[in-house]
Scaffold this active site. Structure first.
Site, PDB file in Angstrom:
ATOM      1  N   ALA A   1      75.402  26.163  29.717  1.00 18.11           N
ATOM      2  CA  ALA A   1      76.442  27.181  29.464  1.00 18.11           C
ATOM      3  C   ALA A   1      75.841  28.578  29.572  1.00 18.11           C
ATOM      4  O   ALA A   1      76.466  29.493  30.132  1.00 18.11           O
ATOM      5  CB  ALA A   1      77.057  26.963  28.081  1.00 18.11           C
TER       6      ALA A   1
ATOM      7  N   GLN B   1      35.727  44.512  34.481  1.00 20.06           N
ATOM      8  CA  GLN B   1      34.609  43.958  35.235  1.00 20.06           C
ATOM      9  C   GLN B   1      33.507  45.001  35.351  1.00 20.06           C
ATOM     10  O   GLN B   1      32.502  44.756  35.979  1.00 20.06           O
ATOM     11  CB  GLN B   1      35.061  43.612  36.666  1.00 20.06           C
ATOM     12  CG  GLN B   1      36.020  42.454  36.774  1.00 20.06           C
ATOM     13  CD  GLN B   1      36.564  42.343  38.178  1.00 20.06           C
ATOM     14  OE1 GLN B   1      37.665  42.777  38.447  1.00 20.06           O
ATOM     15  NE2 GLN B   1      35.815  41.745  39.094  1.00 20.06           N
TER      16      GLN B   1
ATOM     17  N   ARG C   1      39.799  39.952  45.232  1.00 17.92           N
ATOM     18  CA  ARG C   1      38.955  38.827  45.672  1.00 17.92           C
ATOM     19  C   ARG C   1      38.763  38.817  47.198  1.00 17.92           C
ATOM     20  O   ARG C   1      39.733  38.673  47.942  1.00 17.92           O
ATOM     21  CB  ARG C   1      39.598  37.525  45.197  1.00 17.92           C
ATOM     22  CG  ARG C   1      38.611  36.392  44.991  1.00 17.92           C
ATOM     23  CD  ARG C   1      39.236  35.253  44.217  1.00 17.92           C
ATOM     24  NE  ARG C   1      38.202  34.262  43.895  1.00 17.92           N
ATOM     25  CZ  ARG C   1      38.378  33.216  43.112  1.00 17.92           C
ATOM     26  NH1 ARG C   1      39.539  33.008  42.551  1.00 17.92           N
ATOM     27  NH2 ARG C   1      37.393  32.365  42.876  1.00 17.92           N
TER      28      ARG C   1
ATOM     29  N   GLU D   1      34.074  34.286  46.315  1.00 14.13           N
ATOM     30  CA  GLU D   1      35.030  34.900  47.227  1.00 14.13           C
ATOM     31  C   GLU D   1      35.129  34.234  48.606  1.00 14.13           C
ATOM     32  O   GLU D   1      36.233  34.048  49.121  1.00 14.13           O
ATOM     33  CB  GLU D   1      34.688  36.384  47.417  1.00 14.13           C
ATOM     34  CG  GLU D   1      34.884  37.181  46.148  1.00 14.13           C
ATOM     35  CD  GLU D   1      34.355  38.590  46.273  1.00 14.13           C
ATOM     36  OE1 GLU D   1      35.164  39.519  46.226  1.00 14.13           O
ATOM     37  OE2 GLU D   1      33.118  38.750  46.409  1.00 14.13           O
TER      38      GLU D   1
END
Ligand SMILES: Cc1cc2nc3c(=O)[nH]c(=O)nc-3n(C[C@H](O)[C@H](O)[C@H](O)COP(=O)(O)OP(=O)(O)OC[C@H]3O[C@@H](n4cnc5c(N)ncnc54)[C@H](O)[C@@H]3O)c2cc1C
Ligand code: FES
Ligand code: FES
Length: 1280
Positions: free
Chosen positions: A335, A741, A884, A1225
């Site tokens: 609903a 990082q 990456r 990577e």
């Protein structure tokens, strides 16, 4: 008229519920508070994570148990705590990941298996995965592997690539190899640590997840002008509706619609209908009747149970399983779904479409009266003051052909591009005639279309086996489909897709016996088996624990939710929360900012603008161009921070940010694409040019020449932990806890913004919840802003960015475009490449990858003559950044595209063209460097054999000949990846404590899932000769690891291992003489104690730096991948059926972790090439794909159904101290093999319609829409 109890007297305002067996009573809670916020901020149960707040990522999943109002028994299921209002949990038992197990009372088997199967990298998604599995096993203790896979349709893991998670979870399946763990018995499943003692006990008996009681009294809570009611009878509900029908009220069932339409409201009155028993009334029928509060999952169960009464019910159940995801379906009602469509006509509701096609009717109540109507009629009905009661689903006729379809941008948890439901009653006795008016219902076409009425009318009485009937129906349909154009989906695709779906249905109505063999398969959808994987590697046991396969040492605490991320840290006294105010328009000037509404929001504390920055309003560091923390005038891109607001909670700060009114002046049309930038000559002043040989001459003389262009788009990192920073002003200066990082640049940026010296800024990082390059340069911005706020307010400030702001404001992957001309000989040998590359750096050059082009552009192919020009485009988008494999991924793809172009021109197999052009040792690359470590040809040949590539290509050729509307393709993509170590410096510190000989390490790398902590521990254990248990890594920080560079470039683990090795060597140098004095083999603790007493320094630091002259790679990584796909030409849907990856990892330090990196990188790349698309509004420059609804990283069923990974055996790497090769990577690049495999499949489809002669580029991302459009479909080819 029902009598409304007096709201203040008869309504209770206390919630009572249980969390992990412990009773909680909350008086008059804030109706706006979610269960997630309460668990995390009020109870410190931070194992339950939060990210999207949209039901789109799954990290917030908890399990709940309460009594089921449909049958009175208990029911347990998982739900998204981010969408669940706290007010709705009265009477429930809630199990969070902490309730399952942990270090203290022992880990739960699910936590253990997830960790031990290596299914936790950064760990941010892990608790949600664990609890989701727990929810499944509670419902079905012995599921099949298929059921397990189906159950993970709502969880994103950005790190692992899912294979190990699915393996761990499938190990509980009844049909899994018992050697992998086997099923769990119900006692072990529910053996939870006792919350008080921390010891193991049976949680259910201790109220852990049993039903503790159901609240039957009405509830009323009121705070901050919003009232929450929970009526418990229909009469109370109607009374409330009567009273509040003139207010801004909303009925609440599962509350999941807030995950889709986040900005609806505000409401002054919320009425929870989940405790009204009448709304659970169900009748098995037929017709099946379902109450409106029944969840979508329960509707599926009811439909399945009734499937023997009507085959349509199975069709509907199958389709409903494609709506949202398990945790949303567990609470979301049908609903509620219909009401979303009612409020937002453009919403492509699956429930609306399929139930209308099934002829279902909805009953609506108003002031105690009810009315039943067709769903399409309900759509136009005013719903103010009304409530949906029930849905009646007819069984249909046995002669009916009933099918439903949904085509979506991603395999799971994605809204439809187009959905459809078709019902046709046929008289098969006579001439397969359409007996009555069929139902041809579409969703997603435009805001008004429901039925294709003209087509329905046309078909009545027609014989469907006649070709003219099909043609006439298609003509009618073509005329009445008028799709809305949208930036996210082209009208042409919408229309052709709808036509294709109708054609599919038509064929299935005709039946296989009435069709030619070629078109037969069109009617079927792609099928996906339960996924599987193989991993192959070598290890040298003699060197263990180095080279030993093992999961991350922290993986169990990650799976138990005990691993702490910055936003999990308990708030200190006076701590406040910040949120960016971001611009909504690009390419303009900042006008006026009005904070008055924002400051009226409860909990508002302050706001800051550029004028409040005490240091420099610049988060970039010299020599990078200035990038303002808060815009002072120029607004380059939509999403750019213009101010910061601060409140007592993150939710309030986010609300404040939305309430700030900003005006803009001097608005100009933004430049958003490379094409626009080229036209407008909008470039940054960075150019790269390289010439080798005589490219122009060689091109002119080449026997064959082709030219073209190809492009690939941007990518959002989609780290599961968004950018977060916490700054505390201290006596010394500023303590900064940042999910970065790059501690070093955060330190410098904070110092610059606050005007402090670097030595006063202390940055520490324990772990980050995924990064992928997005938390290197980019994390400076939130850190600088947060520090400015902490400095101004002189109190701790936390800035945890909400997803939409994070997606809009933060840097992403740079898009690329390459224009090329290539000359080659008859064999396909490259003779000359002339190549212009455009890199879109956004509004400012924060990072640029042109300098590495000479090392990357050629990939593995030798060509004697090259001319390469690189230019950087300036657009009105956020500055781009590391993502990456930055820079590498695009040029690798462009080179592979060129090879495909050459192959097509010569009509040869692209694999053969690849093979004959491969580098050999002794040849030079564009940079002038001579390759000496090249083994690509061998790798390629090995894979050609092991993956049986030639044989599979032949099989594909046969398949494609036999199938007009399903196509397969296969592509082999090799890889060379230049590894640069000379940019990087990491400071490592190793200390041995004299008290017990235990060893602590801090290193300059950031643990972001790649397992650097585990690898350095392995190295230290082996070097010092102590067990792993004696070694521990502590948070990295700018004191013990000063001047450490970004963790990135795939070299962090290797270089920090080198640092640890050197520290250990020096320590051993000092320890060994004492060892000899003690007889050569003393106990470690005694040895260390003696060293200490003799004054030996038991700590050591070392900075690894690997300088090379100029910009030079240290070595190359090589790999090769073969991917096979299947494409549904009529829809553009595809399956990645198999990928074989052979990767040279040298001598892996930890094969488990390295294979995890290979798979994670590969699937990250699959997202980039197949599903992830950033779309901007052309007028304002606003990012339209700024949430999980539109942005689609891969889900569990987007990975290869069969994934085989091999680390090259007998390999080594003389250029790295650990003899391993970088892995985080490089494998990503090979994921474009999926795109090229799709290109092959599309090529075959084009050939079938005589469009196959020309080469065509398939740009990235090759979305479902892109693939479909590339097939150049023409409905005149739709035949029987
Ligand atoms: C991540 C995600 C993915 C999704 N994917 C899909 C998808 O692929 N396809 C699709 O079709 N949908 C999808 N949805 C939508 C989802 O199906 C709905 O959110 C859900 O069904 C709504 O039910 P609810 O009970 O949570 O409604 P709520 O959020 O509680 O309510 C939604 C609206 O319905 C009203 N309402 C609820 N019950 C009643 C009633 N009985 N009478 C009157 N009004 C009522 C409410 O007042 C409110 O306005 C997705 C949602 C999410 C969060
Ligand atoms: S945070 Fe709840 S689903 Fe993403
Ligand atoms: S481990 Fe799943 S998101 Fe990082």
């Amino acid at each position: 008229m029902p009598i409304l109890p007096d709201a203040n007297e008869d309504f209770n305002d206390k919630l009572t519920f249980w969390v992990n067996g412990k009773r909680h009573v909350v008086q008059n809670p804030d109706p706006a508070m979610t269960l997630n916020e309460w668990l995390r901020s009020q109870r410190g149960l931070t194992g339950t994570k939060v990210m999207c707040r949209e039901g789109g990522c799954g990290c917030c999943v908890v399990m709940v148990t309460h009594s089921d109002l449909t049958n009175g028994g208990p029911c347990s299921y998982s739900l998204n705590s981010c969408l669940c209002p706290l007010c709705s949990v009265d009477g429930w038992s809630i199990t969070t990941v902490e309730g399952l197990g942990g270090q203290k009372g022992g880990f739960h088997p699910i936590q253990r298996r997830l960790a031990d199967f290596n299914g936790s990298q950064c760990g941010y998604c892990s608790p949600g995965m664990v609890v989701n599995m727990y929810g499944l096993l509670n419902k079905k203790p012995q599921p099949s592997q298929q059921e397990v896979e189906n159950h993970f349709d709502g969880h994103i893991c950005r790190c692992t690539g899912y294979r190990p998670i699915l393996d761990a979870m499938k190990s509980f399946a009844v049909d899994a190899d018992p050697g992998k763990g086997g099923c769990i018995d119900i006692e072990d499943l529910n053996k939870h640590p006792c919350p008080s003692a921390g010891e193991s006990c049976n949680g259910a008996s201790a109220n852990g997840n049993g039903v503790n009681g159901t609240s039957t009294s009405p509830l009323r809570c009121c705070q901050r002008g919003v009232t929450w009611y929970r009526p418990t009878t229909l009469a109370e509900l109607y009374g409330l509706l009567e009273r509040h029908s003139q207010d801004r009220y909303k009925l609440v069932c599962g509350n999941t619609a807030t995950g889709v339409y986040k900005n609806d409201g505000p409401y002054s009155c919320l009425i929870d209908i989940k405790s009204v028993p009448d709304l659970y009334n169900c009748q098995t029928g037929p017709p099946l009747v379902v109450g409106s509060a029944v969840s979508l999952s329960a509707v599926v169960d009811l439909l399945r149970a009734g499937s023997d009464r009507s085959p349509s019910y199975s069709v509907l159940a199958d389709h409903l399983c494609k709506v949202a995801n398990v945790s949303v379906r567990n609470v979301g009602s049908w609903a509620g779904n219909l009401m979303i469509k009612h409020a937002h006509p453009e919403f492509p509701s699956d429930v609306f479409t399929i139930m209308e096609a099934a002829g279902a009717k909805v009953t609506i109540g108003f002031r105690g009266e009810s009315q039943t109507m067709a769903i399409s009629d309900f759509w136009g009905t005013t719903m103010n003051g009304k409530v949906i009661h029930s849905l009646e689903i007819p069984p249909g006729n046995p002669e009916d052909v009933f099918r439903t379809y949904k085509v979506a941008p991603r395999s799971q948890n994605a809204h439809a591009y187009v959905n459809a439901g078709f019902r046709m009653t046929l008289d098969r006795q006579s001439e397969v005639k359409v007996v009555t008016k069929p139902h041809i219902v579409f969703g997603g076409i435009n805001k008004t279309m429901v039925h294709a009425s003209a087509t329905e009318d046309f078909l009545v009485g027609k014989r469907i086996t006649d070709a003219e009937t099909l043609r006439g129906a298609l003509t009618a349909l073509q005329a009445e489909l008028v799709p809305d154009e949208s930036a996210l989906q082209s009208a042409q695709y919408t229309k052709q897709l709808a036509m294709g779906l109708f054609y599919k249905f038509y064929l299935s109505a005709v039946g296989k016996e009435g069709l030619t063999e070629q078109v037969c398969s069109a009617a079927d959808s792609l099928t996906r088996p339960v996924s599987r994987g193989e991993q192959h590697f070598q290890t040298k046991e003699s060197e263990w624990p180095v080279r030993q396969p093992m999961p991350k040492t922290s993986s169990r605490v990650q799976a138990s939710g005990e691993a702490i991320y910055i936003n999990d840290m308990p708030a200190t006294s006076g701590e406040v929360y910040a949120a960016f105010v971001t611009s909504t328009v690009a390419n303009c000037k900042l006008g006026n900012m009005d904070f008055s509404h924002a400051m009226e929001i409860p909990g508002a504390v302050a706001y800051l603008t550029a004028a409040d920055v005490k240091g420099e309003n610049n988060y970039n560091l010299p020599p990078s161009p200035v990038a303002e923390i808060f815009s002072s005038n120029e607004v380059s891109f939509a999403g750019q921070p213009v101010a910061l607001v601060i409140a007592d909670t993150q939710v309030h700060a986010d609300a404040m940010a939305k309430a700030v009114q900003v005006t803009y002046t001097d608005i100009k049309t933004p430049i958003l694409t490379i094409q626009d930038a080229i036209t407008a000559e909008s470039f940054h002043p960075i150019v790269k040019e390289v010439v080798k040989g005589d490219p122009k001459g060689a091109l002119a003389a080449a026997p064959h020449r082709v030219s073209g262009e190809v492009s690939c788009g941007s990518q959002y990192h989609f780290y599961m932990e968004t950018q977060v920073c916490r700054c505390t002003p201290t006596e010394d200066g500023m303590d900064v806890q940042s999910a970065t990082q790059s501690m070093d640049s955060v330190q410098a940026s904070v110092a610059q913004a606050t005007g402090m010296s670097a030595h006063r800024v202390y940055v520490s990082v324990k772990r980050v919840g995924g990064a992928f390059g997005g938390k290197a340069a980019a994390s400076k911005l939130p850190a600088a802003a947060c520090a400015v706020a902490a400095q101004n307010l002189n109190r701790t400030v936390r800035l945890s960015m909400c997803l939409d702001a994070n997606m809009a404001a933060m840097s992403k992957r740079a898009p690329y475009l390459v224009k090329y001309e290539v000359g080659f000989d008859d064999e396909g040998r490259l003779l000359a490449v002339v190549y212009n590359l455009y890199e879109d750096n956004g509004c400012s050059v924060n990072t640029c990858f042109l300098p590495i082009l000479p090392f990357t552009a050629e990939n593995v192919y030798y060509c004697p003559n090259w001319e390469l020009t690189g230019q950087t485009c300036k657009t009105h988008t956020a500055p781009t950044t590391y993502t990456r494999a930055p820079g590498f991924v695009a040029v690798h793809f462009c080179m592979e595209h060129i090879i495909e172009h050459v192959a097509k021109t010569l009509n040869k197999d692209p694999t053969d063209i690849r093979r004959i052009n491969m580098f050999e040792n002794g040849q030079t690359i564009l940079s002038g460097d001579t390759l000496s470590d090249c083994n690509i040809a061998q790798l390629c040949d090995d894979l050609l054999t092991s993956a049986k590539i030639k044989q599979r290509q032949q099989e594909i050729e046969v398949f494609n000949k036999e199938h007009r509307w399903k196509k397969r393709g296969l592509s082999v993509v090799p890889l060379r990846y230049a590894i640069f170590t000379s940019f990087f410096r990491f400071t490592v510190f190793v200390a041995i404590y004299h008290t017990d000989g235990s060893v602590v390490i801090t290193h300059g790398g950031i643990e972001m899932g790649q397992g650097v902590d585990t690898k350095v521990m392995q190295v230290a254990a082996a070097s010092l000769g102590v067990p792993m248990e004696m070694i521990h890594t502590m948070s990295t920080n700018t004191l013990s690891s000063p001047n450490s560079t970004d963790s990135g470039g795939s070299v962090t683990s290797d270089l920090n291992c080198k640092g640890v090795l050197e520290c250990c060597r020096r320590l051993n140098e000092r320890i060994n003489p004492i060892r000899q004095e003690m007889g050569g083999a003393p106990k470690w603790t005694e040895l260390i104690n003696t060293c200490h007493s003799k004054g030996v320094d038991l700590s050591e630091k070392y900075m690894e730096h690997h300088p090379l002259p100029g910009l030079r790679p240290t070595y190359n990584s090589f790999g090769v991948t073969c991917t096979e796909v299947e494409l549904d030409v009529l829809t553009g849907e595809r399956e990645v059926t198999r990928s074989d990856i052979l990767f040279d990892c040298g001598e892996s330090v930890n094969p488990d972790l390295d294979i995890g990196q290979v798979e994670g990188a590969f699937v990250f790349g699959l997202g980039y090439w197949l599903t992830e698309k950033c779309v901007y509004d052309k007028e304002t420059g606003r990012l339209l794909t700024n949430g999980t609804w539109e942005y689609k990283p891969p889900a569990t069923k987007d990975i290869p159904a069969d994934l085989r990974v091999t680390l090259l055996p007998n390999s080594s790497n003389p250029y790295s101290v650990m003899r391993s090769k970088a892995v985080s990577e490089p494998p990503l690049l090979m994921s474009c093999s999926a795109l090229f495999a799709l290109r092959q499949a599309i090529q075959s489809a084009r050939e079938d319609s005589d469009n196959g002669a020309d080469f065509f580029p398939l740009n990235g991302p090759a979305t479902v829409e892109t693939c479909h459009q590339a097939c150049l479909l023409d409905s005149s080819n739709f035949t029987l």
